[in-house]
Design an enzyme around this catalytic site. Sequence first.
Site, PDB file in Angstrom:
ATOM      1  N   TYR A 118      48.573  54.194  29.981  1.00  0.00           N
ATOM      2  CA  TYR A 118      47.836  53.787  31.171  1.00  0.00           C
ATOM      3  C   TYR A 118      48.698  52.872  32.031  1.00  0.00           C
ATOM      4  CZ  TYR A 118      44.282  51.721  34.179  1.00  0.00           C
ATOM      5  OH  TYR A 118      43.573  51.297  35.273  1.00  0.00           O
TER       6      TYR A 118
ATOM      7  N   SER B 189      46.898  49.577  39.614  1.00  0.00           N
ATOM      8  CA  SER B 189      46.244  48.585  38.758  1.00  0.00           C
ATOM      9  C   SER B 189      47.135  47.363  38.669  1.00  0.00           C
ATOM     10  CB  SER B 189      46.038  49.169  37.354  1.00  0.00           C
ATOM     11  OG  SER B 189      45.652  48.170  36.423  1.00  0.00           O
TER      12      SER B 189
END
Length: 254
Positions: free
Chosen positions: A152, A139
């Site tokens: 995350y 990401s």
Amino acid sequence: MNISGNTIFIPGATSGIGLALALRLHERGNTVIVGGRRQDRLTSIAEEHPGIHTVRIDTTDAASIDDASRTVITEHPELNVLITMAGVMRTEDWTTPSGFLTTAEETVATNILGPIRLIAAFIDHLRAQQDATIMTVSSGLAFAPLRVTPTYNASKAAIHMLSESLRLQLAGTSVSVLELEPPAVRTQLMPGHEDNEAAMPLDDFIDEVTALIESQPHATEIQVERVKFLRYGEARGDYDQVVATLNRTDPHGR
């Protein structure tokens, strides 16, 4: 990775980026197997998209990964691409005594242990193929943190470094390691995220990803233009500004 002619397993592809990428790769002449936890969703995908294969898998469950990997390899011995798509993104509040630990542990189980176990289950088979690829999914938040999703962010940073390390270990073998680095994309990864005007439309993201795979078959990272703001902040010397901008304008950024 070649854009066509592969047999590809994508666990975590029953919605969002995973499903969109699975359909696009199928259209480009690949055999695609979609994996997911919900059998009803898998059945719907197979019915709605003839030619797409499915297998049930829970990537938080080591036994489920073992069972699914045996099924996929038995039914598709030509498998040469694994895309570790499954992931969760949840907010956490580390300023409260019990506001984060369960969420953090579930995030690690899905986003880190899941890909590790998947790669372990398929690595011997992939190494036996003439040309194989492991595609990991990190990401933009691996490189600049979103305040509300600390675990995350950390999990995706771990996936980035895992990808870098595996690429070193697998150098000289038939297996290449390709890291997909999404920016914020309009999916249901978080509540309301599909309507986030600051996020990239899903179709636009998939268009750019497939174009990059096709034009850069030997790439090690797939980076759409929008993610480079996050990816290279430290290299540009404007990391602090990137973090400030991210946390001011994109409360649900990927």
